[in-house]
Motif scaffolding. Structure first.
Motif, PDB file in Angstrom:
ATOM      1  N   UNK A 196       0.853  -1.174   0.000  1.00  0.00           N
ATOM      2  CA  UNK A 196       0.000   0.000   0.000  1.00  0.00           C
ATOM      3  C   UNK A 196       0.890   1.225   0.000  1.00  0.00           C
ATOM      4  N   UNK A 197       0.507   2.236  -0.772  1.00  0.00           N
ATOM      5  CA  UNK A 197       1.308   3.449  -0.879  1.00  0.00           C
ATOM      6  C   UNK A 197       1.619   4.003   0.515  1.00  0.00           C
ATOM      7  N   UNK A 198       2.917   4.239   0.758  1.00  0.00           N
ATOM      8  CA  UNK A 198       3.333   4.804   2.036  1.00  0.00           C
ATOM      9  C   UNK A 198       3.552   3.775   3.124  1.00  0.00           C
ATOM     10  N   UNK A 199       3.319   2.496   2.826  1.00  0.00           N
ATOM     11  CA  UNK A 199       3.507   1.452   3.826  1.00  0.00           C
ATOM     12  C   UNK A 199       4.612   0.484   3.405  1.00  0.00           C
ATOM     13  N   UNK A 200       4.699  -0.665   4.080  1.00  0.00           N
ATOM     14  CA  UNK A 200       5.754  -1.630   3.812  1.00  0.00           C
ATOM     15  C   UNK A 200       5.177  -2.900   3.182  1.00  0.00           C
ATOM     16  N   UNK A 201       6.048  -3.685   2.575  1.00  0.00           N
ATOM     17  CA  UNK A 201       5.621  -4.906   1.882  1.00  0.00           C
ATOM     18  C   UNK A 201       5.059  -5.907   2.883  1.00  0.00           C
ATOM     19  N   UNK A 202       3.909  -6.484   2.504  1.00  0.00           N
ATOM     20  CA  UNK A 202       3.216  -7.459   3.348  1.00  0.00           C
ATOM     21  C   UNK A 202       2.943  -8.708   2.529  1.00  0.00           C
ATOM     22  N   UNK A 203       3.532  -9.837   2.936  1.00  0.00           N
ATOM     23  CA  UNK A 203       3.375 -11.097   2.202  1.00  0.00           C
ATOM     24  C   UNK A 203       2.224 -11.940   2.724  1.00  0.00           C
ATOM     25  N   UNK A 204       1.413 -11.413   3.611  1.00  0.00           N
ATOM     26  CA  UNK A 204       0.338 -12.201   4.208  1.00  0.00           C
ATOM     27  C   UNK A 204      -1.041 -11.626   3.912  1.00  0.00           C
ATOM     28  N   UNK A 205      -1.161 -10.861   2.844  1.00  0.00           N
ATOM     29  CA  UNK A 205      -2.454 -10.261   2.512  1.00  0.00           C
ATOM     30  C   UNK A 205      -3.432 -11.328   2.034  1.00  0.00           C
ATOM     31  N   UNK A 206      -4.689 -11.152   2.373  1.00  0.00           N
ATOM     32  CA  UNK A 206      -5.737 -12.045   1.899  1.00  0.00           C
ATOM     33  C   UNK A 206      -7.051 -11.285   1.889  1.00  0.00           C
ATOM     34  N   UNK A 207      -8.023 -11.788   1.130  1.00  0.00           N
ATOM     35  CA  UNK A 207      -9.302 -11.101   1.051  1.00  0.00           C
ATOM     36  C   UNK A 207     -10.234 -11.792   0.080  1.00  0.00           C
ATOM     37  N   UNK A 208     -11.338 -11.152  -0.203  1.00  0.00           N
ATOM     38  CA  UNK A 208     -12.313 -11.687  -1.152  1.00  0.00           C
ATOM     39  C   UNK A 208     -12.281 -10.873  -2.434  1.00  0.00           C
ATOM     40  N   UNK A 209     -12.630 -11.512  -3.528  1.00  0.00           N
ATOM     41  CA  UNK A 209     -12.562 -10.844  -4.826  1.00  0.00           C
ATOM     42  C   UNK A 209     -13.660  -9.800  -5.011  1.00  0.00           C
ATOM     43  N   UNK A 210     -14.657  -9.825  -4.138  1.00  0.00           N
ATOM     44  CA  UNK A 210     -15.704  -8.802  -4.245  1.00  0.00           C
ATOM     45  C   UNK A 210     -15.132  -7.408  -4.023  1.00  0.00           C
ATOM     46  N   UNK A 211     -14.058  -7.310  -3.264  1.00  0.00           N
ATOM     47  CA  UNK A 211     -13.474  -5.990  -3.016  1.00  0.00           C
ATOM     48  C   UNK A 211     -12.906  -5.375  -4.294  1.00  0.00           C
ATOM     49  N   UNK A 212     -12.505  -6.212  -5.250  1.00  0.00           N
ATOM     50  CA  UNK A 212     -12.023  -5.687  -6.524  1.00  0.00           C
ATOM     51  C   UNK A 212     -13.182  -5.110  -7.326  1.00  0.00           C
ATOM     52  N   UNK A 213     -14.277  -5.836  -7.329  1.00  0.00           N
ATOM     53  CA  UNK A 213     -15.442  -5.421  -8.103  1.00  0.00           C
ATOM     54  C   UNK A 213     -16.007  -4.114  -7.558  1.00  0.00           C
ATOM     55  N   UNK A 214     -15.932  -3.951  -6.234  1.00  0.00           N
ATOM     56  CA  UNK A 214     -16.490  -2.764  -5.598  1.00  0.00           C
ATOM     57  C   UNK A 214     -15.663  -1.508  -5.862  1.00  0.00           C
ATOM     58  N   UNK A 215     -14.418  -1.678  -6.272  1.00  0.00           N
ATOM     59  CA  UNK A 215     -13.561  -0.529  -6.524  1.00  0.00           C
ATOM     60  C   UNK A 215     -13.575  -0.210  -8.016  1.00  0.00           C
ATOM     61  N   UNK A 216     -14.029   0.984  -8.397  1.00  0.00           N
ATOM     62  CA  UNK A 216     -14.146   1.308  -9.828  1.00  0.00           C
ATOM     63  C   UNK A 216     -12.808   1.371 -10.549  1.00  0.00           C
ATOM     64  N   UNK A 217     -11.740   1.754  -9.851  1.00  0.00           N
ATOM     65  CA  UNK A 217     -10.426   1.836 -10.492  1.00  0.00           C
ATOM     66  C   UNK A 217      -9.580   0.652 -10.025  1.00  0.00           C
ATOM     67  N   UNK A 218      -9.858  -0.501 -10.601  1.00  0.00           N
ATOM     68  CA  UNK A 218      -9.110  -1.724 -10.292  1.00  0.00           C
ATOM     69  C   UNK A 218      -8.760  -2.386 -11.622  1.00  0.00           C
ATOM     70  N   UNK A 219      -7.466  -2.564 -11.864  1.00  0.00           N
ATOM     71  CA  UNK A 219      -7.025  -3.180 -13.115  1.00  0.00           C
ATOM     72  C   UNK A 219      -6.156  -4.393 -12.810  1.00  0.00           C
ATOM     73  N   UNK A 220      -6.368  -5.446 -13.614  1.00  0.00           N
ATOM     74  CA  UNK A 220      -5.575  -6.652 -13.512  1.00  0.00           C
ATOM     75  C   UNK A 220      -4.551  -6.650 -14.650  1.00  0.00           C
ATOM     76  N   UNK A 221      -3.297  -6.847 -14.306  1.00  0.00           N
ATOM     77  CA  UNK A 221      -2.233  -6.960 -15.299  1.00  0.00           C
ATOM     78  C   UNK A 221      -1.801  -8.424 -15.326  1.00  0.00           C
ATOM     79  N   UNK A 222      -2.041  -9.082 -16.449  1.00  0.00           N
ATOM     80  CA  UNK A 222      -1.764 -10.516 -16.531  1.00  0.00           C
ATOM     81  C   UNK A 222      -0.845 -10.844 -17.697  1.00  0.00           C
ATOM     82  N   UNK A 223       0.011 -11.827 -17.483  1.00  0.00           N
ATOM     83  CA  UNK A 223       0.901 -12.280 -18.559  1.00  0.00           C
ATOM     84  C   UNK A 223       0.719 -13.767 -18.832  1.00  0.00           C
ATOM     85  N   UNK A 224      -0.387 -14.328 -18.361  1.00  0.00           N
ATOM     86  CA  UNK A 224      -0.677 -15.732 -18.627  1.00  0.00           C
ATOM     87  C   UNK A 224      -1.222 -15.881 -20.039  1.00  0.00           C
TER      88      UNK A 224
END
Length: 401
Positions: free
Chosen positions: A373-401
């Motif tokens: 998160x901007x202004x914070x430190x790297x966190x390798x233990x983040x978790x959550x639900x995908x609904x939070x992405x849908x709820x945020x209008x400015x959310x982009x996925x960058x994929x190379x698969x």
């Protein structure tokens, strides 16, 4: 990166030719099986690692330039010289004269910073018609007269909506049966063509120009590949001494070869397990609590993704480390296709956040990730639900698969 040229004609083909019927996703009764087979036999198109062809995938400008440089423009391709190892450069330079009048030429003239992204986007039917028209003109083909072009305008339901600069190419391609209308009777110039459709177009064009593939046509290898690369040890991720992020990635990129379809930057197949293995190296260099701020030292100018700072620069650097700086990338909001290694960039109000996915459970609708998160430190233990992405209008996925 210090890489050698990896593309057509000088490529070291390592597997036997694959007929369309032998592609895992092109059955013998596929509507374009014959044309796909013809293009594959001629070395114009290739399959992907695992034996698939992906006939429904869209064709990018870069890939269509490969189609042409492998066949109808092979002499021009052989004469083209470039020290740039990016996979599409030589083919696109070969095709530069036949890009006249296309949006690709417009972007190039505008010195578009994201030219690499633009040339790798799906090619519009308008631009494909223009490229076909230019090749016909370059090769001295018999083009229809004005009267002949006018005669077919009534067959095109959206003729009056076609921009003036595209009308002659579209009418020519219609008259010569290189391109046809959609099921609604319209040309649909802003739509794109699939790989299967492009094979059909190439087959028709080659017949019209009486193109005969060389008897000793090289056997195709997996798409965008010089054969299966050898697995290699990756340079460490993380700042060494007084390095900037730009210097770190220059060091990393110098030790990795050009991106190859189906493989990661360490030469291993593109699988979830192997992505997570590389992410462990990232975690070793940037463990929990690592500082990564928006000061100049942490900025990164990625070849394929542009410029970023702070958490966005972190995500871009990790993505390049996993897949290679010149690996094609897509930006989307298709949350049902998320995979490990995808980067998610979220902006809401004044906050900015980047996630590098380490796990996805589509059934449960949850994820795990490395988060910054901007202004914070790297966190390798983040978790959550995908609904939070849908709820945020400015959310982009960058994929190379």
């Amino acid at each position: 990166m210090k890489k050698g040229l990896i593309f057509p004609l000088v490529l070291l083909w390592l597997i036997l030719p694959v007929l369309a019927a032998e592609f895992t996703d092109v059955p013998e009764d596929h509507w374009a099986a014959a044309e796909i087979s013809q293009a594959a036999d001629a070395g114009v198109v290739t399959g992907y690692a695992g034996g698939s062809f992906k006939p429904s995938d869209p064709v990018s400008g870069a890939h269509f330039c490969k189609f042409l440089s492998r066949s109808l423009l092979s002499e021009e391709y052989a004469a083209q010289r470039t020290d740039n190892s990016t996979w599409w450069i030589q083919a696109v330079k070969t095709c530069e004269p036949v890009l006249a009048g296309t949006s690709l030429e417009d972007a190039y003239k505008a010195n578009l910073r994201q030219w690499g992204d633009f040339i790798n986007k799906p090619l519009s039917r308008y631009d494909m018609a223009t490229i076909l028209y230019n090749i016909l003109d370059q090769k001295g083909a018999d083009l229809p007269s004005l009267e002949q072009r006018l005669s077919i305008q009534g067959r095109i339901g959206d003729w009056n909506q076609i921009p003036g600069r595209y009308q002659m190419p579209v009418a020519t391609c219609y008259f010569l049966n290189l391109l046809s209308g959609q099921t609604d009777g319209k040309f649909g110039g802003t739509n794109t063509l699939s790989r299967a459709q492009a094979c059909v177009v190439w087959s028709r064009l080659s017949k019209l120009l009486h193109y005969t593939p060389p008897v000793s046509a090289p056997a195709p290898a997996p798409e965008d590949s010089a054969g299966s690369p050898e697995a290699r040890e990756m340079p460490p991720f993380g700042l060494q001494g007084d390095e900037t992020v730009q210097e770190m990635m220059k060091r990393v990129n110098a030790k990795t070869p050009a991106a190859q379809e189906g493989y990661l930057s360490n030469g291993k197949p593109r699988t979830t397990e192997n992505v997570l293995e590389l992410l462990e190296l990232v975690k070793t260099g940037c463990p929990d609590g690592t500082v990564w701020t928006s000061v100049q030292r942490y900025n990164y100018n990625s070849y394929g993704m542009g410029s970023g700072k702070g958490c966005l620069a972190f995500g871009m650097a990790v993505s390049d480390y996993l897949f290679g700086e010149d690996a094609p990338i897509t930006m989307n909001r298709e949350f049902k296709r998320l995979a490990a290694g995808d980067m998610i960039h979220i902006k809401a109000g004044g906050a900015e956040r980047v996630l590098i996915l380490t796990g996805v459970d589509q059934e449960a609708g949850t994820y795990t990730a490395c988060e910054l998160v901007s202004g914070e430190k790297i966190n390798w233990s983040a978790e959550g639900t995908m609904t939070e992405f849908i709820d945020k209008p400015v959310t982009n996925v960058y994929s190379r698969w």
